[in-house]
Motif scaffolding. Structure first.
Motif, PDB file in Angstrom:
ATOM      1  N   UNK A  58       0.843  -1.201   0.000  1.00 10.15           N
ATOM      2  CA  UNK A  58       0.000   0.000   0.000  1.00 10.15           C
ATOM      3  C   UNK A  58       0.877   1.250   0.000  1.00 10.15           C
ATOM      4  N   UNK A  59       1.908   1.261   0.841  1.00  9.00           N
ATOM      5  CA  UNK A  59       2.794   2.428   0.908  1.00  9.00           C
ATOM      6  C   UNK A  59       3.534   2.632  -0.423  1.00  9.00           C
ATOM      7  N   UNK A  60       3.984   1.543  -1.019  1.00  2.10           N
ATOM      8  CA  UNK A  60       4.702   1.648  -2.291  1.00  2.10           C
ATOM      9  C   UNK A  60       3.789   2.181  -3.387  1.00  2.10           C
ATOM     10  N   UNK A  61       2.546   1.683  -3.440  1.00  3.60           N
ATOM     11  CA  UNK A  61       1.622   2.160  -4.469  1.00  3.60           C
ATOM     12  C   UNK A  61       1.224   3.612  -4.231  1.00  3.60           C
ATOM     13  N   UNK A  62       1.069   3.997  -2.961  1.00  2.00           N
ATOM     14  CA  UNK A  62       0.753   5.382  -2.644  1.00  2.00           C
ATOM     15  C   UNK A  62       1.913   6.282  -3.075  1.00  2.00           C
ATOM     16  N   UNK A  63       3.116   5.825  -2.803  1.00  2.00           N
ATOM     17  CA  UNK A  63       4.321   6.591  -3.142  1.00  2.00           C
ATOM     18  C   UNK A  63       4.447   6.794  -4.651  1.00  2.00           C
ATOM     19  N   UNK A  64       4.081   5.777  -5.417  1.00  2.00           N
ATOM     20  CA  UNK A  64       4.200   5.847  -6.876  1.00  2.00           C
ATOM     21  C   UNK A  64       2.966   6.460  -7.539  1.00  2.00           C
ATOM     22  N   UNK A  65       1.944   6.695  -6.758  1.00  2.00           N
ATOM     23  CA  UNK A  65       0.725   7.270  -7.314  1.00  2.00           C
ATOM     24  C   UNK A  65      -0.106   6.255  -8.079  1.00  2.00           C
ATOM     25  N   UNK A  66       0.033   4.991  -7.740  1.00  2.00           N
ATOM     26  CA  UNK A  66      -0.710   3.940  -8.416  1.00  2.00           C
ATOM     27  C   UNK A  66      -2.042   3.692  -7.716  1.00  2.00           C
ATOM     28  N   UNK A  98      -4.892   1.689  -5.765  1.00  2.00           N
ATOM     29  CA  UNK A  98      -4.827   0.713  -4.676  1.00  2.00           C
ATOM     30  C   UNK A  98      -5.830  -0.396  -4.927  1.00  2.00           C
ATOM     31  N   UNK A  99      -5.500  -1.574  -4.481  1.00  2.00           N
ATOM     32  CA  UNK A  99      -6.413  -2.707  -4.541  1.00  2.00           C
ATOM     33  C   UNK A  99      -7.419  -2.571  -3.407  1.00  2.00           C
ATOM     34  N   UNK A 100      -8.687  -2.904  -3.675  1.00  2.00           N
ATOM     35  CA  UNK A 100      -9.709  -2.804  -2.650  1.00  2.00           C
ATOM     36  C   UNK A 100      -9.422  -3.760  -1.498  1.00  2.00           C
ATOM     37  N   UNK A 101      -8.878  -4.939  -1.818  1.00  2.00           N
ATOM     38  CA  UNK A 101      -8.590  -5.898  -0.752  1.00  2.00           C
ATOM     39  C   UNK A 101      -7.426  -5.405   0.126  1.00  2.00           C
ATOM     40  N   UNK A 102      -6.500  -4.652  -0.470  1.00  2.00           N
ATOM     41  CA  UNK A 102      -5.405  -4.087   0.312  1.00  2.00           C
ATOM     42  C   UNK A 102      -5.895  -3.023   1.271  1.00  2.00           C
ATOM     43  N   UNK A 103      -6.892  -2.311   0.894  1.00  2.00           N
ATOM     44  CA  UNK A 103      -7.424  -1.250   1.750  1.00  2.00           C
ATOM     45  C   UNK A 103      -8.468  -1.757   2.715  1.00  2.00           C
ATOM     46  N   UNK A 104      -8.825  -3.035   2.614  1.00  2.00           N
ATOM     47  CA  UNK A 104      -9.818  -3.616   3.518  1.00  2.00           C
ATOM     48  C   UNK A 104     -11.234  -3.266   3.127  1.00  2.00           C
ATOM     49  N   UNK A 105     -11.481  -2.853   1.895  1.00  2.00           N
ATOM     50  CA  UNK A 105     -12.816  -2.476   1.461  1.00  2.00           C
ATOM     51  C   UNK A 105     -13.514  -3.598   0.707  1.00  2.00           C
ATOM     52  N   UNK A 106     -12.864  -4.694   0.534  1.00  2.00           N
ATOM     53  CA  UNK A 106     -13.431  -5.789  -0.240  1.00  2.00           C
ATOM     54  C   UNK A 106     -14.029  -6.824   0.658  1.00  2.00           C
TER      55      UNK A 106
END
Length: 117
Positions: free
Chosen positions: A99-107, A109-117
């Motif tokens: 999550x931190x890497x994707x946030x850093x790169x501006x990519x 996020x996966x819903x399952x990574x954010x706990x929304x799935x």
């Protein structure tokens, strides 16, 4: 051939032999010191005792570092629980890094990574 040429030849042969022995000795000394340095590092690594517990700053409970071979006499159920708990902690740590890497790169996020799935 004059008599003094034999003296020059023998002096040259002895000098070359001594130089060869000196260079061989230096080579062997350096290799021996490298082996001793490596053996000392290995011995230090093997004999170093791990700390009883390592704690992370507000990252969760203390992680117990075990001495190799201590699991032989341990309770299997307790070891299984520790394994499961550690596996879950590693999974969550990977997710947090992702999550931190994707946030850093501006990519995205996966819903399952954010706990929304």
């Amino acid at each position: 051939m004059p008599w003094w040429s034999w003296i020059l030849i023998w002096v040259a042969l002895v000098a070359c032999t001594l130089v060869g022995l000196l260079l061989g000795g230096i080579y062997l000394f350096r290799k021996g010191m490298a082996v001793m340095r490596g053996a000392a590092e290995d011995l230090e690594r093997v004999t170093a005792r791990p700390p009883a517990a390592q704690t992370a700053d507000d990252a969760g409970p203390a992680v117990v570092v075990r001495v190799p071979g201590s699991a032989v006499f341990a309770d299997p159920e307790r070891l299984r629980e520790e394994y499961e708990r550690g596996r879950e902690q590693r999974r969550l740590a990977r997710r947090d890094r992702r999550v931190a890497r994707r946030r850093e790169r501006g990519q995205m996020q996966s819903l399952s990574d954010l706990g929304l799935n």
